[in-house]
Design an enzyme around this catalytic site. Sequence first.
Site, PDB file in Angstrom:
ATOM      1  N   ASP A 114      39.632  36.731  52.802  1.00  0.00           N
ATOM      2  CA  ASP A 114      40.106  35.390  52.467  1.00  0.00           C
ATOM      3  C   ASP A 114      38.943  34.469  52.073  1.00  0.00           C
ATOM      4  O   ASP A 114      39.159  33.367  51.589  1.00  0.00           O
ATOM      5  CB  ASP A 114      40.881  34.815  53.662  1.00  0.00           C
ATOM      6  N   ARG A 124      33.808  32.320  47.305  1.00  0.00           N
ATOM      7  CA  ARG A 124      32.354  32.452  47.199  1.00  0.00           C
ATOM      8  C   ARG A 124      31.968  33.739  46.476  1.00  0.00           C
ATOM      9  O   ARG A 124      30.908  33.803  45.856  1.00  0.00           O
ATOM     10  CB  ARG A 124      31.728  32.365  48.596  1.00  0.00           C
ATOM     11  N   GLU A 162      37.179  34.600  49.511  1.00  0.00           N
ATOM     12  CA  GLU A 162      37.050  35.203  48.181  1.00  0.00           C
ATOM     13  C   GLU A 162      36.413  34.262  47.167  1.00  0.00           C
ATOM     14  O   GLU A 162      35.808  34.713  46.190  1.00  0.00           O
ATOM     15  CB  GLU A 162      38.438  35.639  47.675  1.00  0.00           C
ATOM     16  N   LYS A 212      35.966  27.415  40.646  1.00  0.00           N
ATOM     17  CA  LYS A 212      36.698  28.489  41.316  1.00  0.00           C
ATOM     18  C   LYS A 212      38.114  28.511  40.753  1.00  0.00           C
ATOM     19  O   LYS A 212      38.813  27.501  40.774  1.00  0.00           O
ATOM     20  CB  LYS A 212      36.729  28.240  42.827  1.00  0.00           C
ATOM     21  N   LYS A 232      46.985  35.250  54.708  1.00  0.00           N
ATOM     22  CA  LYS A 232      47.172  33.907  55.277  1.00  0.00           C
ATOM     23  C   LYS A 232      48.531  33.812  55.956  1.00  0.00           C
ATOM     24  O   LYS A 232      49.476  34.481  55.522  1.00  0.00           O
ATOM     25  CB  LYS A 232      47.125  32.865  54.146  1.00  0.00           C
TER      26      LYS A 232
END
Length: 510
Positions: free
Chosen positions: A354, A358, A356, A272, A284
Amino acid sequence: MELPLGEVKMVKASVVDVDALSATKDSVLVMDFEGGTSAASWLNAKNKTLGDQLGHAVAEGDFTWKEGQVLVLYSKGILPVSRLIFAGLGKKSDFEINKVRVASAAVVNSVRQAGIKELAVRIESFSSLQEQGAWCTACLEGAMLAHHKYEVHKSIADPARLNHIILCAPGGSKELASSVQYATIVSSNTIKARDLINTGASDKPPKIIADHAKKVSGKNVKVTAFFKKDLQRMGAGGILAVNRGAAHEPCLLVVEYNPVKKPVSTVALVGKGIVFDAGGLDIKPASGMETMKVDMNGAAAVIHATCSAAELGLPIRVVGIAALTENLLGPEAYKPGDFVKTMSGKTVEILNTDAEGRMVLADALHYAKTFKPDYIVDIATLTGACWIALGSEAAGLFSNDKELQNLLVQAGEETYERVWPLPLFEEYGEYIKSDFADLKNVVSNSPSGGGAITAAKFLENWVDKTQKWAHLDIAGVDWMEAEKDYRPRGATGFGVRLLTRFLMNVARKL
Ligand code: BES
Ligand code: ZN
Ligand code: ZN
């Protein structure tokens, strides 16, 4: 634009066949367990000439060979070296190899301000060479990793003084050369990964990271970068969706190491690479965003573990795949309620921007199939839930294959980048079924619990049933708020040593 990375000045390491007192004029390091009997027998008559300073320090209770304790004595011309340094390993009955890493890091940290340039380390003779090799590797890793700090933005950097470590192993130096080479390669790659992760997000857009990968990858490594147009052509809807609020182009980076001889096995590593995770429109809070340049730790680990495999000349093919983009809030940003079609054709209902990681991994995992790998291991700072579950001492491990799981657990123990198995029970998969699309990217009736597991279950959808696959959730082990042993404040570079060791063990198994 160039990455603001300074020159990485590695501590040089070598191994010699002589006693430590003949190896340098500078400083000698001796490690021992509580009681210090081995050090005492080595010191023997020299101790008397030194006026039994060590005995006095022990009698006063200043130094008792406890873990992390360091004592520096000056030989004042009595011995042919300037300093004798003693480092405690704690109780022999509690010993495991990481204590050597911790002890050598403690030495480097405590003599940082001193003028030591060369350190000769007395290596015990062990019955098994394997044990001696592990000891040497740990000693060098601890020192090298503690030694380097991220200081490129300091006007006046703290100059690194130590430049040479000499391992003194009378009788066994030839056999230990490979341990020295291994430690140097994994440490330098960990340091490079740390520097890249510590780099401010504004200084490392995906394209710049791709350039970095080209620059650091040496012989037998091919680097291919797919940018926005390529990704559109490939249908990489997951990466493109996350990228829509970003300022810079995304990149799917492939770093492929092919050994000289035809490989019998292929391992794909998938990372990632969220260059900065603001959360997207599901923004966030400030406290959660502060360190989010670390969200590309997985990508950095994949790039540098592949480089390590190449530098070690491992006989297996390693394909490192990194999905790189920012997760920001530009006007085109993907939105909760949107639908996204990923590269595999599977569709996802976005419920939280959020989640993101995956989304980008869905495409990267699907793309990994192209290489027909024997194993796929993905590594990602994926969920706060994993951090809550395991804290900062172990990463979450999910796998559909026991043998692969064991290989990763073993590499974790050897490197002390430990991983802990968590389940992929079928029932958790139900949580992320969508009424409108194939899947939803988060569980909607939150809090549902099991956030690290549902994220892993989501990823499983992009891996074939028969494919041996493991997922490492490294949120929690990626960052140090305060310096500890061989981990300075900031990025830990978690995964470089773990994955390199894993690759080496896979190669050995063949
Ligand atoms: N990058 C974060 C996870 C993370 C959190 C990494 C803390 C390191 C430290 C990830 O993209 C994220 O935001 N995950 C969400 C998922 C949630 C919306 C289901 C989380 O964990 O809160
Ligand atoms: Zn996120
Ligand atoms: Zn993230």
